[in-house]
Design an enzyme around this catalytic site. Structure first.
Site, PDB file in Angstrom:
ATOM      1  CD  GLU A  29      -2.732   1.318   2.463  1.00  0.00           C
ATOM      2  OE1 GLU A  29      -3.493   2.299   2.563  1.00  0.00           O
ATOM      3  OE2 GLU A  29      -2.645   0.428   3.326  1.00  0.00           O
ATOM      4  NE  ARG A  84       4.530  -8.434  10.367  1.00  0.00           N
ATOM      5  CZ  ARG A  84       3.722  -7.372  10.271  1.00  0.00           C
ATOM      6  NH1 ARG A  84       2.459  -7.455  10.661  1.00  0.00           N
ATOM      7  NH2 ARG A  84       4.177  -6.244   9.764  1.00  0.00           N
ATOM      8  CE  LYS A 102       3.700   0.477   4.830  1.00  0.00           C
ATOM      9  NZ  LYS A 102       2.861   0.399   3.613  1.00  0.00           N
TER      10      LYS A 102
END
Length: 588
Positions: free
Chosen positions: A59, A294, A304
């Protein structure tokens, strides 16, 4: 200078899945029209020559970080190894947080890591916003089939009626509204006739499902916000859980590889694809989602939102601050693409969450740079050493290997003179036990030069040592027959004071002192390391050319790089990328 031998490549369970899929011919009949599209488009295509298709779908709401590197290396690497294609797709379905700046930064970093989204004659760089028309078409198809409805509950009411992990949800009062009414309302939503939050399109699945993701999830919400690519063309935007499988199918993805937090979303992923295929909107064979653990790294945050907070509050100089875990920051600090790829390769791929020690990332950089980095000498905390019996005005050349592991690197030469810069820590007036460097009466070797005997020092009025004195032994120069005539235990680095290059050196360290800075309810700002950046005026070996991006091993000190933004040949600015050894092992 590495402290451990490289481990064997780690396991990757996804390769087993792909091998089985190819053996069984799961995607042998897949057609590809050369561009994304629904079933009608792909039916016109030829058999897909790409054996598999993967995708990296960031994104564009921030800069890529080290966690993304694992996904990049995995998706692009698998496509490369299996003769397939990996698509770069921007999941730009949230216009409130996305910007073109981030798009360009992501493209830059994927290229920097050494990957490319071209396959044959295809440029497989896509945007979710390219598919807004298809997504809307599919939404109307679901409504017409009785599989979706427009809900007029507020977001809080929808949340309250979803139930809990132990209690079933309850049906919306609008769940059974006629399809033609939902179609009319969806078109009104699309045309901007309703305010934000007043309506939403929901899938009609099962409000009593044990998987809360299947309790009539929202497909579209109203947002009167301009989009960075489509402007004001749309005021309804798809939810990620709806857009993600649709995008994969439109692009002919075979293996949709996600992190473990999407595992509970997989039933909804399959529900969407199967129903749209049954309605003739999507072509078989359909993508399949597979999840992996992850990357969680100690001493690092990858949120983020929190990284953006560090930038906005000025706690770092920007997204590319060399202390940041962003790929831009790591590049500026001195990390190489090959070191990051090596790190990701060593981690392997598994289904088990774990936290990887930061030292493994640092060791990957050491292992990558040690065979290739040219050597040089730098003095970071200088004090003057005067060879009192060396002739004034005289200089002579000393020689050293360009890189001891690379014979083709040749040798470098640099002058020795009467006055030298040495590290302040290389002299002690009153030495501790097992201190083998300079102190009154002791002899050491000037590396690549002569053996010298310390005769004393000069102090200022405060008792601080300002100058060290020594005498050199003329017949002991390195590389001459007398080099071994005197045995010494100490060896120190130096640069000629008259010839040294002045430089600003930034000694970067880990940004956080706590290995888990944002675990639980901790305030991650309280874990910031006050010594994560120390700036010193240093002296470099003459001949060092501080071209931005140039990397060296400064002997005894570590690996350093000329700063990409601030360094110039006239005013060098040098960043420490990593020390020669893990200095944090003793702290923990």
């Amino acid at each position: 200078m590495t402290s451990s031998s490289p481990p064997a490549p780690a396991s990757n369970f996804l390769r087993t899945i792909i091998d089985n899929d190819l053996t069984q011919g799961r995607y042998a009949d897949k057609r590809w029209a050369g561009r994304p599209g629904p079933a009608a488009v792909q039916a016109q295509g030829e058999p897909d020559t790409a054996r598999i298709r993967t995708r990296f779908p960031p994104e564009p709401n921030g800069y890529l970080h080290i966690g993304h590197a694992k996904s990049i290396c995995l998706n692009f690497g698998l496509a490369r190894d299996y003769g397939g294609a990996c698509h770069l797709r921007f999941d730009d379905t949230n216009p409130e947080k996305e910007e073109d700046e981030y798009v360009h930064a992501i493209i830059d970093m994927v290229k920097w890591l050494g990957f490319d989204w071209h396959y044959a004659n295809e440029n497989n760089c896509y945007f979710a916003s390219d598919y807004f028309g298809f997504m809307y078409q599919f939404a109307e198809a679901l409504i017409s089939a009785g599989l979706a409805y427009v809900d007029e509950q507020t977001a809080d009411e929808i949340r309250a009626t979803r139930g809990t992990l132990t209690e079933k949800g309850s049906n919306s009062p609008w769940r059974d509204r006629p399809a033609d009414e939902s179609l009319r309302l969806l078109r009104e939503m699309r045309d901007g006739q309703h305010p934000d939050g007043s309506m939403a399109l929901r899938a009609k699945i099962d409000m009593s499902s044990p998987n809360m993701n299947m309790r009539d999830p929202v497909l579209y919400r109203i947002r009167h916000v301009p989009h960075h690519r489509t402007g004001s063309a749309w005021c309804i935007y798809p939810m990620y859980s709806w857009a993600h499988p649709v995008e994969d199918a439109l692009e002919g993805i075979t293996h949709s590889i996600c992190t473990l937090e999407f595992e509970d979303q997989r039933p909804f992923y399959d529900w969407i694809l199967n129903h749209l295929a049954d309605l003739g909107q999507l072509a078989h064979p359909l993508p399949r989602q597979h999840e992996f653990a992850r990357l969680n790294l100690t001493y690092v945050i990858t949120s983020k939102r929190k990284l953006l907070q560090l930038v906005r509050e000025g706690r770092v100089s920007g997204w590319d601050d060399p202390r940041m875990p962003t790929l831009a920051g790591l590049r500026r600090r001195g990390y190489t693409p090959s070191s990051i790829r090596l790190f990701c390769e060593r981690l392997g791929v598994s289904k088990s969450d774990s936290r990887i020690d930061y030292s493994l990332l640092e060791q990957a950089l050491r292992d990558d740079l040690d065979p290739i980095a040219p050597r040089a000498v730098a003095v970071l905390d200088p004090i003057k050493l005067v060879l009192t019996n060396y002739p004034e005005g005289q200089t002579e050349l000393c020689h050293a290997p360009g890189n001891p592991h690379d014979p083709q690197a040749g040798t470098r030469e640099f002058p020795l003179s009467r006055e030298l810069w040495i590290e302040r820590d290389d002299f002690r007036e009153e030495p501790p036990k097992k201190y083998f460097r300079l102190f009154p009466g002791n002899t050491v070797r000037l590396k690549y030069g002569y053996i010298v005997r310390c005769t004393g020092c000069i102090k200022d009025e405060h008792g601080n040592v300002t100058e060290v004195h020594a005498e050199y032994l003329p017949d002991t120069k390195s590389g001459t027959p007398g080099a071994d005539s005197v045995k010494v235990k100490g060896n120190i680095t130096w640069v000629s004071a008259a010839h040294a290059v002045s430089a600003e050196v930034r000694l970067y360290d880990r940004l956080f002192m706590d290995p888990h800075p944002d675990a639980g309810d901790r305030d991650f700002l309280q874990a910031l390391n006050p010594d994560s950046c120390r700036v010193q005026q240093a002296w470099l070996e003459p001949g060092v050319q501080a071209v931005p991006g140039t990397v060296w091993q400064f002997e005894r000190l570590g690996y350093f790089v000329a700063d990409r933004e601030d360094s110039t040949p006239e005013q060098p600015v040098i960043n420490r990328a990593v020390t020669l050894r893990d200095s944090w092992a003793q702290k923990s």
